[in-house]
Design a protein around this motif. Structure first.
Motif, PDB file in Angstrom:
ATOM      1  N   PRO A  48     -32.188  -6.569  17.376  1.00  0.00           N
ATOM      2  CA  PRO A  48     -33.468  -5.709  17.021  1.00  0.00           C
ATOM      3  C   PRO A  48     -33.478  -5.290  15.642  1.00  0.00           C
ATOM      4  CG  PRO A  48     -31.327  -4.578  17.825  1.00  0.00           C
ATOM      5  CD  PRO A  48     -31.093  -5.940  18.215  1.00  0.00           C
ATOM      6  N   ASP A  49     -32.709  -5.751  14.810  1.00  0.00           N
ATOM      7  CA  ASP A  49     -33.002  -5.541  13.341  1.00  0.00           C
ATOM      8  C   ASP A  49     -31.990  -6.435  12.392  1.00  0.00           C
ATOM      9  OD1 ASP A  49     -30.210  -4.491  13.684  1.00  0.00           O
ATOM     10  OD2 ASP A  49     -30.757  -2.565  14.306  1.00  0.00           O
ATOM     11  N   ARG A  50     -32.051  -6.065  11.129  1.00  0.00           N
ATOM     12  CA  ARG A  50     -31.231  -7.152  10.369  1.00  0.00           C
ATOM     13  C   ARG A  50     -29.798  -7.103  10.523  1.00  0.00           C
ATOM     14  NH1 ARG A  50     -32.044 -10.139   5.576  1.00  0.00           N
ATOM     15  NH2 ARG A  50     -34.522  -9.406   5.370  1.00  0.00           N
ATOM     16  N   ALA A  51     -29.142  -5.955  10.791  1.00  0.00           N
ATOM     17  CA  ALA A  51     -27.870  -5.646  10.998  1.00  0.00           C
ATOM     18  C   ALA A  51     -27.346  -6.543  12.068  1.00  0.00           C
ATOM     19  CB  ALA A  51     -27.262  -4.346  11.012  1.00  0.00           C
ATOM     20  N   ALA A  52     -28.323  -6.549  13.348  1.00  0.00           N
ATOM     21  CA  ALA A  52     -27.759  -7.384  14.253  1.00  0.00           C
ATOM     22  C   ALA A  52     -27.863  -8.897  14.119  1.00  0.00           C
ATOM     23  CB  ALA A  52     -28.584  -7.229  15.653  1.00  0.00           C
ATOM     24  N   VAL A  53     -28.881  -9.110  13.367  1.00  0.00           N
ATOM     25  CA  VAL A  53     -28.911 -10.732  12.858  1.00  0.00           C
ATOM     26  C   VAL A  53     -27.724 -11.239  11.773  1.00  0.00           C
ATOM     27  CG1 VAL A  53     -30.440 -12.313  11.579  1.00  0.00           C
ATOM     28  CG2 VAL A  53     -31.533 -10.442  12.989  1.00  0.00           C
ATOM     29  N   ARG A  54     -27.508 -10.057  11.250  1.00  0.00           N
ATOM     30  CA  ARG A  54     -26.226 -10.709  10.102  1.00  0.00           C
ATOM     31  C   ARG A  54     -25.146 -10.790  11.247  1.00  0.00           C
ATOM     32  NH1 ARG A  54     -25.391  -8.100   4.276  1.00  0.00           N
ATOM     33  NH2 ARG A  54     -27.359  -9.505   4.216  1.00  0.00           N
ATOM     34  N   ARG A  55     -24.852 -10.036  12.029  1.00  0.00           N
ATOM     35  CA  ARG A  55     -23.760 -10.207  12.819  1.00  0.00           C
ATOM     36  C   ARG A  55     -23.626 -11.322  13.749  1.00  0.00           C
ATOM     37  NH1 ARG A  55     -22.169  -5.466  16.706  1.00  0.00           N
ATOM     38  NH2 ARG A  55     -20.685  -7.012  17.200  1.00  0.00           N
ATOM     39  N   PHE A  56     -24.948 -11.729  14.232  1.00  0.00           N
ATOM     40  CA  PHE A  56     -25.101 -13.007  15.243  1.00  0.00           C
ATOM     41  C   PHE A  56     -25.003 -14.221  14.343  1.00  0.00           C
ATOM     42  CE2 PHE A  56     -28.467 -16.280  15.976  1.00  0.00           C
ATOM     43  CZ  PHE A  56     -27.934 -16.800  17.451  1.00  0.00           C
ATOM     44  N   VAL A  57     -25.508 -14.418  12.939  1.00  0.00           N
ATOM     45  CA  VAL A  57     -25.182 -15.368  12.267  1.00  0.00           C
ATOM     46  C   VAL A  57     -23.607 -15.491  11.515  1.00  0.00           C
ATOM     47  CG1 VAL A  57     -25.524 -16.239   9.795  1.00  0.00           C
ATOM     48  CG2 VAL A  57     -27.467 -15.415  11.124  1.00  0.00           C
ATOM     49  N   ARG A  58     -22.967 -14.534  11.101  1.00  0.00           N
ATOM     50  CA  ARG A  58     -21.798 -14.366  10.788  1.00  0.00           C
ATOM     51  C   ARG A  58     -20.542 -14.686  11.944  1.00  0.00           C
ATOM     52  NH1 ARG A  58     -21.692 -14.545   5.256  1.00  0.00           N
ATOM     53  NH2 ARG A  58     -23.729 -13.494   4.462  1.00  0.00           N
ATOM     54  N   GLU A  59     -21.012 -13.777  13.127  1.00  0.00           N
ATOM     55  CA  GLU A  59     -19.872 -13.807  14.123  1.00  0.00           C
ATOM     56  C   GLU A  59     -19.890 -15.019  15.146  1.00  0.00           C
ATOM     57  OE1 GLU A  59     -19.375 -10.108  15.756  1.00  0.00           O
ATOM     58  OE2 GLU A  59     -19.820  -9.074  13.965  1.00  0.00           O
ATOM     59  N   VAL A  60     -21.144 -15.400  15.574  1.00  0.00           N
ATOM     60  CA  VAL A  60     -21.666 -16.567  16.385  1.00  0.00           C
ATOM     61  C   VAL A  60     -21.733 -17.745  15.855  1.00  0.00           C
ATOM     62  CG1 VAL A  60     -23.173 -17.283  18.316  1.00  0.00           C
ATOM     63  CG2 VAL A  60     -22.485 -14.709  17.994  1.00  0.00           C
ATOM     64  N   LEU A  61     -22.775 -17.757  15.011  1.00  0.00           N
ATOM     65  CA  LEU A  61     -22.909 -19.066  14.568  1.00  0.00           C
ATOM     66  C   LEU A  61     -21.891 -19.718  13.400  1.00  0.00           C
ATOM     67  CD1 LEU A  61     -26.864 -18.828  13.603  1.00  0.00           C
ATOM     68  CD2 LEU A  61     -25.726 -19.542  15.630  1.00  0.00           C
ATOM     69  N   LEU A  62     -21.295 -18.921  12.575  1.00  0.00           N
ATOM     70  CA  LEU A  62     -20.467 -19.274  11.521  1.00  0.00           C
ATOM     71  C   LEU A  62     -19.028 -19.001  12.021  1.00  0.00           C
ATOM     72  CD1 LEU A  62     -20.291 -20.231   8.792  1.00  0.00           C
ATOM     73  CD2 LEU A  62     -20.011 -17.771   7.766  1.00  0.00           C
ATOM     74  N   GLY A  63     -18.626 -18.020  12.854  1.00  0.00           N
ATOM     75  CA  GLY A  63     -17.373 -17.718  13.331  1.00  0.00           C
ATOM     76  C   GLY A  63     -16.952 -18.372  14.852  1.00  0.00           C
ATOM     77  N   GLY A  64     -18.354 -18.918  15.572  1.00  0.00           N
ATOM     78  CA  GLY A  64     -18.013 -19.486  16.721  1.00  0.00           C
ATOM     79  C   GLY A  64     -17.376 -18.344  17.893  1.00  0.00           C
ATOM     80  N   GLY A  65     -17.749 -17.190  17.409  1.00  0.00           N
ATOM     81  CA  GLY A  65     -17.412 -16.287  18.544  1.00  0.00           C
ATOM     82  C   GLY A  65     -18.531 -15.957  19.511  1.00  0.00           C
ATOM     83  N   THR A  66     -18.502 -14.695  19.883  1.00  0.00           N
ATOM     84  CA  THR A  66     -19.370 -13.939  20.889  1.00  0.00           C
ATOM     85  C   THR A  66     -19.818 -12.872  20.320  1.00  0.00           C
ATOM     86  OG1 THR A  66     -17.692 -12.811  22.255  1.00  0.00           O
ATOM     87  CG2 THR A  66     -18.239 -15.195  22.965  1.00  0.00           C
ATOM     88  N   LEU A  67     -20.875 -12.438  20.756  1.00  0.00           N
ATOM     89  CA  LEU A  67     -21.706 -10.902  20.442  1.00  0.00           C
ATOM     90  C   LEU A  67     -22.133 -10.278  21.868  1.00  0.00           C
ATOM     91  CD1 LEU A  67     -22.194  -9.862  17.675  1.00  0.00           C
ATOM     92  CD2 LEU A  67     -24.439 -10.514  17.817  1.00  0.00           C
ATOM     93  N   ARG A  68     -21.191  -9.758  22.644  1.00  0.00           N
ATOM     94  CA  ARG A  68     -21.512  -9.063  23.862  1.00  0.00           C
ATOM     95  C   ARG A  68     -22.276  -8.077  23.955  1.00  0.00           C
ATOM     96  NH1 ARG A  68     -20.634 -13.464  27.046  1.00  0.00           N
ATOM     97  NH2 ARG A  68     -18.698 -14.557  26.825  1.00  0.00           N
TER      98      ARG A  68
END
Length: 268
Positions: A234-254
């Motif tokens: 919904p916002d930039r903060a969520a996008v940043r977490r998605f990029v850092r935690e999912v794409l870069l970190g290989g984790g999940t964002l439940r």
């Protein structure tokens, strides 16, 4: 805002076509034009904006339902904050998509029902291609113009670089359909690219804008492949977490993931 309203209302000879059919109490004091077009060049957009400006003496603006910029609710909020109390929402397009024509009344009613919007009356104009002979007149005028010959043009279907997709690890499908656009999805594409660049993984991501991919109430939607995971960002903060935690970190964002494709589920 373009076209400030004149000091005096126009006389009968100056009114725009069709206004004599509108009751005085229903006449708008502003017009919001809605354009639905996924691919529109800057020059084409300028021509369309000029046509909208020429069509009304009222204060007005035009938004695109699938591109960057204010969504429908933000545009209505702006007209309300500018003091307008009767707004005509007018689709533009030949034709305007039927799915959007049926969707808009309920969406406009939803906005009207929100706190603070009760003093603004909304009216939805007809879909342009269904108004009398408007489309026929437009095509007749177009057919009267000289055509362009294609003789002497080199045959081609595409550029050599279109043979193969670029190398990438992640394919990010960003829905920019009108319903997600209402939730600011158009800006999401650009924010996502900016965050990927800042994280140093821009060359690993192929970001593609799409039309509607169906879970409209979850918008704005990003589908991540080959993983098969779908996210509401919904916002930039969520996008940043998605990029850092999912794409870069290989984790999940439940807290933002709401779906996994069936084949991906079977392999998990």
């Amino acid at each position: 805002m373009a076209n400030p309203i004149p000091d005096e209302r126009p006389g009968p000879s100056e009114t725009k076509a069709g206004e004599d059919c509108i009751r005085p109490e229903d006449r708008p004091d502003a017009v919001l034009f809605l354009c639905s077009a996924h691919n529109l060049s800057r020059r084409s957009l300028e021509r369309l904006e000029a046509a909208c400006a020429a069509a009304t003496y009222l204060p007005h603006r035009m938004i695109r339902l699938e591109e960057r910029g204010d969504g429908l609710f933000a545009a209505l909020d702006g007209l309300r904050d500018a003091g307008h109390s009767v707004v005509r929402v007018q689709p533009v397009g030949m034709p305007f998509p039927e799915s959007l024509t049926s969707w808009l009344p309920g969406v406009l009613a939803h906005w009207s029902a929100q706190p603070g919007n009760g003093d603004v009356r909304l009216f939805l104009g007809p879909e342009p291609s269904r108004t009398g002979n408007g489309m026929a007149r437009l095509l007749s005028e177009t057919l009267s113009l000289a055509p362009r010959a294609v003789e002497g043009t080199a045959p081609r279907l595409g550029k050599p670089g279109w043979d193969m997709p670029p190398d990438f690890d992640f394919h990010l499908l960003v829905c920019t359909g009108p319903r997600c656009h209402m939730r600011d999805a158009a800006s999401l594409t650009h924010i996502l690219k900016e965050e990927c660049a800042e994280a140093g993984i821009a060359d690993r991501c192929l970001t593609t804008r799409t039309g509607c991919i169906f879970p409209c109430n979850k918008g704005p939607v990003v589908a991540l492949y080959p993983m098969g995971h779908w996210f509401q960002l919904p916002d930039r903060a969520a996008v940043r977490r998605f990029v850092r935690e999912v794409l870069l970190g290989g984790g999940t964002l439940r807290d933002f993931q709401f779906h996994t494709a069936r084949l991906a589920q079977s392999h998990s």
